[in-house]
Design a protein around this motif. Structure first.
Motif, PDB file in Angstrom:
ATOM      1  N   GLY B 327       0.623  -1.447   0.190  1.00 55.06           N
ATOM      2  CA  GLY B 327      -0.292  -0.578  -0.142  1.00 55.06           C
ATOM      3  C   GLY B 327       0.646   1.105  -0.106  1.00 55.06           C
ATOM      4  N   GLY B 328       0.107   1.835   0.360  1.00 55.67           N
ATOM      5  CA  GLY B 328       0.911   3.994   0.440  1.00 55.67           C
ATOM      6  C   GLY B 328       0.069   5.213   0.601  1.00 55.67           C
ATOM      7  N   ALA B 329       0.556   5.893   1.077  1.00 60.34           N
ATOM      8  CA  ALA B 329      -0.378   6.860   1.548  1.00 60.34           C
ATOM      9  C   ALA B 329      -0.678   7.524   0.731  1.00 60.34           C
ATOM     10  CB  ALA B 329       0.920   8.157   2.504  1.00 60.34           C
ATOM     11  N   TYR B 339     -11.160   7.853  -1.668  1.00 61.24           N
ATOM     12  CA  TYR B 339     -11.211   6.483  -2.107  1.00 61.24           C
ATOM     13  C   TYR B 339     -11.948   4.890  -1.244  1.00 61.24           C
ATOM     14  CZ  TYR B 339      -7.501   2.259  -2.938  1.00 61.24           C
ATOM     15  OH  TYR B 339      -7.401   1.139  -3.218  1.00 61.24           O
ATOM     16  N   LEU B 340     -11.743   5.012  -0.170  1.00 60.00           N
ATOM     17  CA  LEU B 340     -12.171   4.044   0.748  1.00 60.00           C
ATOM     18  C   LEU B 340     -13.883   4.284   0.548  1.00 60.00           C
ATOM     19  CD1 LEU B 340     -10.836   4.463   4.447  1.00 60.00           C
ATOM     20  CD2 LEU B 340     -10.540   3.153   2.364  1.00 60.00           C
ATOM     21  N   ALA B 358     -10.242  -4.557   3.151  1.00 58.13           N
ATOM     22  CA  ALA B 358      -9.587  -4.103   5.208  1.00 58.13           C
ATOM     23  C   ALA B 358      -8.770  -2.629   5.081  1.00 58.13           C
ATOM     24  CB  ALA B 358      -8.554  -5.429   5.215  1.00 58.13           C
ATOM     25  N   PRO B 359      -9.117  -1.940   6.019  1.00 59.66           N
ATOM     26  CA  PRO B 359      -7.858  -0.982   6.115  1.00 59.66           C
ATOM     27  C   PRO B 359      -6.476  -0.843   6.245  1.00 59.66           C
ATOM     28  CG  PRO B 359     -10.238  -1.634   7.866  1.00 59.66           C
ATOM     29  CD  PRO B 359      -9.640  -2.673   6.408  1.00 59.66           C
ATOM     30  N   ARG B 368      -4.832  -0.046   1.073  1.00 62.11           N
ATOM     31  CA  ARG B 368      -4.660  -0.820   0.271  1.00 62.11           C
ATOM     32  C   ARG B 368      -4.733  -0.606  -1.023  1.00 62.11           C
ATOM     33  NH1 ARG B 368      -3.444  -5.138   3.683  1.00 62.11           N
ATOM     34  NH2 ARG B 368      -3.636  -4.779   6.163  1.00 62.11           N
ATOM     35  N   PRO B 369      -4.357  -1.551  -2.385  1.00 64.10           N
ATOM     36  CA  PRO B 369      -4.200  -2.179  -3.387  1.00 64.10           C
ATOM     37  C   PRO B 369      -5.708  -2.010  -3.302  1.00 64.10           C
ATOM     38  CG  PRO B 369      -2.252  -1.712  -3.281  1.00 64.10           C
ATOM     39  CD  PRO B 369      -2.667  -1.598  -1.626  1.00 64.10           C
ATOM     40  N   ALA B 370      -6.572  -2.284  -4.329  1.00 65.99           N
ATOM     41  CA  ALA B 370      -7.532  -2.912  -3.696  1.00 65.99           C
ATOM     42  C   ALA B 370      -8.272  -3.212  -5.188  1.00 65.99           C
ATOM     43  CB  ALA B 370      -9.449  -2.086  -3.083  1.00 65.99           C
TER      44      ALA B 370
END
Lengths: 528, 528
Positions: B327-329, B339-340, B358-359, B368-370
Motif C-alpha cells: 500500500g502507500g500513503a 477512496y474508501l 480491509a483498512p 491498500r490496493p484494491a
C-alpha cells in the motif's frame, strides 16, 4: 387549403407527429400569409429526430469522405439547377431582392461554400494530422459520432440556412448528422433546400437520416434537444436571448455550443480621413447600413466620430443620406417590432434622432433607415444604448478626443468586427484606438465597411463573448469552421492497419502533415 | 510558530489581505501538520489578483515573444538549479518517492515542458497564421488580453502545478497573465515554485503581476473569479464536483473553461492476449494501477475481461498480485476518505472484493490496493459503479461476449483513455470493441497501460465530456494545449506595418504559414 407541409424526419418526408401548432410564413412586403401551413414540432418530432440522428452517427462518421464530398457537391449542383425556383421562394418569404442579392450573391456564395466543404472533406483539410514516431502517438480531429443541432437565422435564406449554410456544411464535412431547425420566416425556402439535400444524400449513398429538418420547434423542446447529452454540438445564429438560453441548456449537459449572437460592429472615423473624404465616407456608410434593409450580423450599428467641423460635416451628410435612403420591408413583424423598440430605447436614453424618427408608410413590415446621435460622455453612462437595432439603423457617438474613444471601447461588449477609417495623419489616434479595439473584436477592418463577410480560410466570423460563445472559433471560413464539430482523437501505439487514413504511415497523397515537428507531404519514414 | 506565508499578489510577496482562515499541509506518511501555515484567500486577495492581472494583460499580450521565451527558459533553469530543495519539499508534502518519481521523472518533465512552451512562444508555433491575399484577409491565434485562472491538482506537485505545469506554461506562452490557485496539499512546494517564477519573470523584464499565486481560495471566491467577465479562461484539473461547479460559473459569464475531471480509463483484455500472456498482463496491470499509489488521471480503473478460463486465470493472478502489492500513503485525509467511500459504494452495489478489502495499517493516509469484480449484466444496471476510486483500485467487469463488452462501452461516460490488449486471433472482437470505444475516449491505446502521458505534439490528454469539458482540446502536448488560451483574430485590409509579426508579408524566418491555401515558409508574393 393546402395540406400541412411534411417534416424531414428519420430519413423521409412525413407528417409531423406533433399537434402542437402550425404557422404560415408571410410576405414581408405585404404582410400576407403564404401557403402552405407548416407544423410546429414538439417532443414527438424532436425526440424522433434525435434518436434517428444518433442511430446513423457511427455509420456517417465511418463513411468514406469521398461520399461526403459527393453529397456536398451534388447538393450544390442541385441548388444551382433549381436556382430560379429557390430564388423566387426566398424572395417571396424575405422580400430580399432577386437581383443582385439572392441570385447573384447569396446563392452562388452558398453553393461555393458547399463545394469548399466538399473539398475540405475530400482532402481531410480540417483534421490536422500530427504524428510523433518516437512516442508512438498520432492524433487528428475526427467526427463527434453524435448529431449536430443547427439553428438557422432569419437573415440569410441560403448562405446561413440551417440546411445549406456554413454550419450545415461544416458539420457534414466533419461527418456528423445534422438536425436542422429551419427559420420559420422562410420555411418554404428551407423545405425546398431540404428536399434537394435529401435527394443528394440518397444519391451519394449516405444514411438517409444524416440530414433532418424541422421548421419550428417549441421553445422547451429546443432547449431539451440542446441539453441532451447525446447531442454532439449545437450551432446557433440569431438573437442573444434565444442563443444564451440554448447555451445554458447545452452547457449544463457538457454539449459544446457555437453561437453567433449579436454585434454593433463599431466603426471609428478619424479626423484626417473625415476631412479628406467625409462626403464619400457618408455615402459608403449609408450604403452599408441600409444594404439588405440593414439585416446583417455585421451591420455598422455604431459610428464613433470626433467632435469638430469635419465630424459635423460627416454627420450632416450621413443624416441627409439616411433620411433620403429608401426604407424597406424587414423579414417579419417581430423584426420590425424589435427594431422600433430598440430605436425607442435609444431615444429614451437620450440619443437624438437625426433621421428615421417616424413610422414607415406602406404595406408589410416596412421600416425607415434611422440615424441617432449621442455624446460619448452620455453613452458611457447608458449601457442600454448598446441594444442592437437589427435593421438599417446606426448610433453615432461623438468623442472629444482619443481618450474618450478608448473609453467607449472599454465600455463595449465583445464584437464581431471593428473598423478603422484613418489617413496617414491619423496615425497616433488610429494606433491608440486599434490597440484598445483589437481584443474586443473578431475582425479588425481597415478602411471599408464591415458588411462583407468573405468565405475565406483567413476569415473570422466570430469574436469575444457575447458576440459569440467562444473567442477561438469562426462560423465562416473553411476548414476552420469545420473544426467546431470535431473531437481530438489520439492513437497510442495502434497498428498502421487500424489507423484512420490520415494517420497511416502513407497518408492521403500530397497531404501536408506534421510529422516529428515538421510539415511534410512525405510518408512516415521517407525523407521529405 | 512560523509566520503565515505570504501570497504572490500584484507582483510582490505580501501578507494575505483576508482573514478568512489558514491551513497547514500535512505529511501524508505521518499525518503530521507541516510548517508554515498558509492563508485561505477570500474576496480581498481574489479581487486584487484579478484587478492586477487585468491591468497587465494588454502589456503582456504585446510583449516580445522572445521575452516570454526567456522567462519560461529562465524559470526552467531555476527549477533545475533548485531541484534538490524542490524535490525534498514535494516529497514531504506528497509522500511521492524522491527516486525515480520526483527527481528523475516529474521534475525533468516539468522543465522540459516549460522549455517546449518557450520554443512554441518564440517560434509562434501556436498561432496558425492564415493569409488570403486575394480577399485581403489575414488571421491568427492571438492572446486573450485577459487573465487565465489555473487550478492545479493534488497529484502532480510539479508537472501539473498551477504555477509550473502545462496549463501554466500554455497560458503564458499565449501571453496571458496567470492567476494560479495552487493545491493546498503541497502549498510549500507551490510557494517555492512561485518564488522561482516570480524572480524569472522580473529577470525577463515582464510585468510583475503576470504571475500571481494563492494557496487556497474560499469556494465562493473561486466561483466568483471563474464567473467574472474579465476572466479570459479557466483551466482546472481535479475532481468532477468542483470542476463542474467552476464550469457552471464560467459558462454563465461566457468564460471558456478547460477542465480535466475524472476518468476510469477502461482496459479491454481479449481472449487471445490473455491466453498468450495472462500472467504478464496481470503484472503489467498491477504495476500501472499501483504506481504513484494509483493517483493518476489515467489510472486503469476499469478492466473488461471475458469470462472463461483465460479470463479467470488473469483475474486470479491480478488479485494475488494486488493483495501482495504494498500500500502507500495517498495525498491527504480527503483523498483517503474518498477512496474508501468509493470502494464502499462499489461493494454496496454488488461488486466483490478480490483484494484490498480491509483498512490499511500504519500511520498517515495509507491505503491498500484494491481489486473488485462484477458481472457485466450487473454493471450495466448500476451507474454508481462508475464512481472513480482515485487511488490504487480497479473494478473488473466480466463479459460473456463481445456484444456485452460493447454494451458496457455504451453505458460508459466519456473517458480520457481506452486501452486494447489484443492478439492477432482477437481481430474481430478487437475491431468491434475499438469501433465502439473510439468515440468515447480521447486516446485509444494499443497494448500498454494508460498511466504514461508523454508530452508530445501528438498527445491528447483530453476526451469527451465529462472526462473533460470540451472534446476538441488537450491539456498536454504543445502547441495544441496553448490554443486553449487564444482568441482568433482576423485582419481585413490592414496595412503590413500594422500587422502582428506572423501575419506580415515577410513573416518570422522559416515559419510555415498557410498562404492562399498552401503551406509555405516563403514571404507573401515570393514563390516557394
Amino acid at each position: 387549403m393546402d395540406a400541412r407541409a411534411d417534416v424531414l424526419l428519420e430519413g423521409r418526408w412525413q407528417p409531423s407527429r406533433d399537434g402542437v401548432g402550425e404557422f404560415r410564413p408571410t410576405d414581408p412586403a405585404t404582410g400576407e400569409a403564404l401557403a402552405p401551413a407548416f407544423p410546429v414540432s414538439g417532443a414527438g418530432d424532436a425526440q424522433a429526430a434525435l434518436a434517428a440522428a444518433c442511430a446513423v452517427a457511427d455509420e456517417l462518421a465511418a463513411a468514406d469522405p469521398q461520399r461526403i464530398a459527393a453529397f456536398l457537391d451534388g447538393y450544390a449542383q442541385a441548388i444551382e439547377d433549381d436556382a430560379a425556383e429557390l430564388v423566387a421562394l426566398a424572395h417571396r418569404e424575405t422580400a430580399l431582392p432577386v437581383e443582385p442579392r439572392l441570385a447573384q450573391v447569396e446563392l452562388p456564395r452558398t453553393t461555393g461554400q458547399l463545394r469548399q466543404a466538399a473539398r475540405a472533406a475530400r482532402e481531410y483539410a480540417w483534421t490536422e494530422p500530427t504524428i510523433d514516431t518516437v512516442a508512438g502517438l498520432r492524433s487528428h480531429l475526427a467526427p463527434l459520432n453524435k448529431p449536430v443541432l443547427v439553428f438557422g437565422p432569419n437573415n440569410f435564406p441560403f448562405a446561413f440556412n440551417a440546411v445549406a449554410g456554413s454550419d450545415f456544411a461544416s458539420a457534414i464535412a466533419a461527418r456528423n448528422p445534422v438536425i436542422a431547425k429551419l427559420h420559420p420566416s422562410h420555411a418554404a425556402t428551407g423545405r425546398r433546400l431540404a428536399q434537394l439535400a435529401h435527394r443528394a444524400l440518397l444519391d451519394a449513398g449516405l444514411p438517409a437520416a444524416s440530414v433532418q429538418a424541422l421548421y419550428q420547434l417549441r421553445h422547451t423542446e429546443g432547449l431539451r434537444l440542446a441539453g441532451d447529452p447525446r447531442m454532439g454540438a449545437i450551432a446557433f445564429t440569431g438573437g442573444r436571448g434565444t442563443g444564451l438560453a440554448l447555451k445554458a441548456a447545452a452547457d449544463a449537459a457538457g454539449v459544446p455550443s457555437y453561437l453567433e449572437l449579436s454585434s454593433l460592429n463599431p466603426v471609428f472615423l478619424f479626423e484626417g480621413a473625415l476631412r479628406a473624404r467625409g462626403a464619400a465616407l457618408a455615402q459608403e456608410f449609408v450604403g452599408s447600413c441600409t444594404l439588405g434593409v440593414g439585416q446583417f450580423c455585421t451591420n455598422p450599428g455604431l459610428l464613433v466620430v470626433p467632435r469638430g467641423a469635419a465630424g459635423d460635416a460627416f454627420v450632416a451628410a450621413a443624416a441627409e443620406r439616411m433620411a433620403a435612403a429608401p426604407g424597406g420591408a424587414v423579414f417579419s413583424q417581430g423584426v420590425r417590432d424589435h427594431y422600433l423598440s430598440a430605436l425607442a430605447q435609444w431615444r429614451s436614453l437620450g440619443a437624438s434622432a437625426l433621421a428615421g424618427d417616424a413610422p414607415a408608410d406602406g404595406p408589410g413590415y416596412r421600416v425607415r433607415p434611422a440615424l441617432f446621435c449621442i455624446d460619448a460622455a452620455q453613452f458611457l453612462t447608458k449601457p442600454g444604448l448598446q441594444t442592437e437595432a437589427f435593421g438599417p439603423a446606426s448610433l453615432i457617438v461623438r468623442t472629444a478626443d482619443v481618450a474618450e474613444a478608448v473609453a467607449v471601447i472599454g465600455a463595449l461588449d465583445g464584437q464581431l468586427t471593428g473598423t478603422l477609417y484613418a489617413d496617414a495623419e491619423d496615425r497616433a489616434a488610429r494606433d491608440a484606438v486599434a490597440a484598445a479595439l483589437r481584443p474586443k473584436v473578431g475582425r479588425l477592418i481597415g478602411g471599408r465597411m464591415p458588411t462583407g463577410v468573405a468565405v475565406s480560410a483567413a476569415m473570422n466570423h466570430g469574436g469575444p463573448y457575447p458576440s459569440t460563445g467562444h473567442p477561438g472559433f469562426t462560423a465562416v471560413g473553411l476548414p476552420a469552421a469545420i473544426r467546431r464539430f470535431a473531437a481530438l482523437h489520439c492513437y497510442d501505439h495502434i497498428d498502421d492497419g487500424h489507423l484512420p487514413v490520415e494517420l497511416r504511415d502513407r497518408g492521403p497523397a500530397g497531404m501536408m502533415r506534421k510529422i516529428d515537428g515538421h510539415w511534410t507531404a512525405s510518408a512516415v519514414g521517407e525523407s521529405a
